[in-house]
Motif scaffolding. Structure first.
Motif, PDB file in Angstrom:
ATOM      1  N   ASP A 143       5.225  40.407  -5.895  1.00 50.63           N
ATOM      2  CA  ASP A 143       3.827  39.964  -5.869  1.00 50.63           C
ATOM      3  C   ASP A 143       3.716  38.869  -4.804  1.00 50.63           C
ATOM      4  O   ASP A 143       4.563  37.966  -4.753  1.00 50.63           O
ATOM      5  CB  ASP A 143       3.418  39.375  -7.221  1.00 50.63           C
ATOM      6  N   VAL A 144       2.671  38.924  -3.978  1.00 49.96           N
ATOM      7  CA  VAL A 144       2.504  37.951  -2.904  1.00 49.96           C
ATOM      8  C   VAL A 144       1.105  37.347  -2.977  1.00 49.96           C
ATOM      9  O   VAL A 144       0.111  38.080  -3.051  1.00 49.96           O
ATOM     10  CB  VAL A 144       2.726  38.594  -1.516  1.00 49.96           C
ATOM     11  N   LEU A 145       1.027  36.021  -2.974  1.00 46.95           N
ATOM     12  CA  LEU A 145      -0.215  35.270  -2.813  1.00 46.95           C
ATOM     13  C   LEU A 145      -0.098  34.470  -1.520  1.00 46.95           C
ATOM     14  O   LEU A 145       0.984  33.991  -1.181  1.00 46.95           O
ATOM     15  CB  LEU A 145      -0.449  34.316  -3.987  1.00 46.95           C
TER      16      LEU A 145
ATOM     17  N   GLN B 162      10.321  33.355   8.286  1.00 46.88           N
ATOM     18  CA  GLN B 162      10.558  33.049   6.880  1.00 46.88           C
ATOM     19  C   GLN B 162      10.347  34.285   5.994  1.00 46.88           C
ATOM     20  O   GLN B 162      11.099  34.522   5.054  1.00 46.88           O
ATOM     21  CB  GLN B 162       9.636  31.914   6.416  1.00 46.88           C
ATOM     22  N   LEU B 163       9.339  35.090   6.301  1.00 41.52           N
ATOM     23  CA  LEU B 163       9.082  36.298   5.517  1.00 41.52           C
ATOM     24  C   LEU B 163      10.242  37.286   5.631  1.00 41.52           C
ATOM     25  O   LEU B 163      10.648  37.906   4.634  1.00 41.52           O
ATOM     26  CB  LEU B 163       7.777  36.961   5.972  1.00 41.52           C
TER      27      LEU B 163
ATOM     28  N   LYS C  38       9.518  34.033 -11.982  1.00 37.29           N
ATOM     29  CA  LYS C  38      10.313  33.390 -10.946  1.00 37.29           C
ATOM     30  C   LYS C  38       9.402  33.267  -9.735  1.00 37.29           C
ATOM     31  O   LYS C  38       8.866  34.259  -9.245  1.00 37.29           O
ATOM     32  CB  LYS C  38      11.552  34.217 -10.615  1.00 37.29           C
ATOM     33  N   VAL C  39       9.210  32.041  -9.274  1.00 39.77           N
ATOM     34  CA  VAL C  39       8.270  31.769  -8.186  1.00 39.77           C
ATOM     35  C   VAL C  39       9.052  31.297  -6.964  1.00 39.77           C
ATOM     36  O   VAL C  39       9.956  30.462  -7.076  1.00 39.77           O
ATOM     37  CB  VAL C  39       7.244  30.695  -8.598  1.00 39.77           C
ATOM     38  N   LEU C  40       8.693  31.838  -5.803  1.00 36.71           N
ATOM     39  CA  LEU C  40       9.293  31.383  -4.549  1.00 36.71           C
ATOM     40  C   LEU C  40       8.183  30.946  -3.606  1.00 36.71           C
ATOM     41  O   LEU C  40       7.295  31.724  -3.268  1.00 36.71           O
ATOM     42  CB  LEU C  40      10.108  32.504  -3.892  1.00 36.71           C
ATOM     43  N   LEU C  41       8.215  29.673  -3.206  1.00 34.77           N
ATOM     44  CA  LEU C  41       7.301  29.153  -2.199  1.00 34.77           C
ATOM     45  C   LEU C  41       7.873  29.465  -0.819  1.00 34.77           C
ATOM     46  O   LEU C  41       9.051  29.212  -0.564  1.00 34.77           O
ATOM     47  CB  LEU C  41       7.129  27.647  -2.360  1.00 34.77           C
ATOM     48  N   VAL C  42       7.057  30.018   0.054  1.00 37.78           N
ATOM     49  CA  VAL C  42       7.484  30.320   1.421  1.00 37.78           C
ATOM     50  C   VAL C  42       6.531  29.570   2.348  1.00 37.78           C
ATOM     51  O   VAL C  42       5.333  29.858   2.380  1.00 37.78           O
ATOM     52  CB  VAL C  42       7.446  31.833   1.702  1.00 37.78           C
TER      53      VAL C  42
ATOM     54  N   LEU D  18       7.337  36.370  -7.889  1.00 40.15           N
ATOM     55  CA  LEU D  18       6.046  35.965  -7.333  1.00 40.15           C
ATOM     56  C   LEU D  18       6.300  35.084  -6.116  1.00 40.15           C
ATOM     57  O   LEU D  18       6.959  34.045  -6.222  1.00 40.15           O
ATOM     58  CB  LEU D  18       5.225  35.205  -8.367  1.00 40.15           C
ATOM     59  N   ILE D  19       5.773  35.487  -4.965  1.00 40.76           N
ATOM     60  CA  ILE D  19       5.925  34.739  -3.722  1.00 40.76           C
ATOM     61  C   ILE D  19       4.582  34.125  -3.348  1.00 40.76           C
ATOM     62  O   ILE D  19       3.564  34.817  -3.290  1.00 40.76           O
ATOM     63  CB  ILE D  19       6.430  35.647  -2.589  1.00 40.76           C
TER      64      ILE D  19
END
Length: 289
Positions: A200-202, A161-162, A73-77, A174-175
């Motif tokens: 997880d943060v990139l 946003q964070l 599951k991916v979240l774009l921030v 995964l962010i």
């Protein structure tokens, strides 16, 4: 394929194999792998992956390459605030580079059937797009982000946003953060600590064109405040040199902060760098898993 995804693909390409594998969290935690293709053996490969029959036919040692069946599951921030209206070192608008980065991540998830959503906004608040799959969904997210960033947005504040994500997204995922280069302060430290404890943060950071000392000594202005910035000739060589030292110190502090918090990160000067930087970034993520 829609306009924004098509543009992202021109910079990122179509080969997304092996990207976003690994990480701590996945929807399916099985160890099963799906056969993809064959490639030449290189020192360090697992000998158990050698296809002996294919090697005998070709006269070269070949190994089987697999694709992981794990899904994320991916979240774009994303920062859609006023800072994203500034120019990058390549002369592109930062929001244009950002939407291409977001689109590139979307292309990776398409090949993996990952669920993907987005949270974006500015200091005034956040827009939340729920996670789904599919090309139409991703193009719609990019369109909404681009429209917000191109309008009269408020001041940038990626911590806003964070904090929203840390409060409203409780299940591990995964962010991928796309923003300018944030200031290292207590607010950022607290927000990153909350996120990395669960997710997880990139982080992909779109860089600014230097304010002075680029050779083109025309006066500019700060998009965040609207104030004019004096040109290098007016400021003088000593002030320009001091500015450059301060910028190097700022970049080093930010890199040290990300490393200390175990956040894989990259700086992107323009759309032409997206492929190389994201390949590097996702490689760090895979090894961390």
């Amino acid at each position: 394929m829609g306009k924004h995804l098509t543009t992202a693909r021109t910079y990122f390409g179509t080969d997304t194999r092996g990207m976003l594998e690994g990480g701590r969290y996945a929807l399916l935690h099985s160890r099963s792998l799906e056969f993809d293709d064959l490639r030449p053996y290189v020192p360090g490969d697992d000998v158990r992956d050698i296809d002996w029959k294919a090697s005998a036919r070709s006269g070269h040692v070949l190994i089987k390459r697999y694709v992981s069946e794990k899904h994320h599951k991916v979240l774009l921030v994303a920062d859609a605030g006023r800072k994203m209206a500034a120019a990058t070192p390549t002369g592109e608008r930062k929001s244009d580079v950002a939407v291409n980065i977001l689109g590139a991540v979307g292309l990776i998830t398409l090949g993996r059937a990952d669920q993907i959503g987005m949270v974006f906004g500015d200091t005034r608040g956040c827009l939340n797009i729920r996670q789904r799959r599919g090309e139409t969904h991703i193009e719609s997210m990019l369109h909404r982000y681009y429209g917000h960033a191109a309008a009269r947005s408020g001041p940038s504040d990626i911590v806003c946003q964070l904090d929203y994500v840390a409060t409203h997204y409780r299940h591990p995922m995964l962010i991928v953060v796309v923003s300018d280069e944030p200031d290292v302060d207590d607010r950022l430290a607290e927000a990153v600590a909350r996120l990395t404890a669960r997710h997880d943060v990139l982080w992909a950071m779109v860089t600014d064109m230097p304010a002075v000392g680029m050779g083109d000594d025309r006066a500019g202005f700060d998009v965040s405040t609207g104030r004019y910035v004096l040109d290098g000739a007016t400021l003088g060589a000593r002030v320009v040199a001091a500015y450059r030292r301060a910028e190097q110190d700022r970049i080093r502090r930010l890199a040290d902060f990300m490393t200390a918090n175990a956040v894989p990160h990259t700086r992107i000067d323009g759309s032409s760098e997206i492929r190389a930087r994201l390949v590097e970034l996702t490689g760090v993520f895979a090894r961390a898993g």
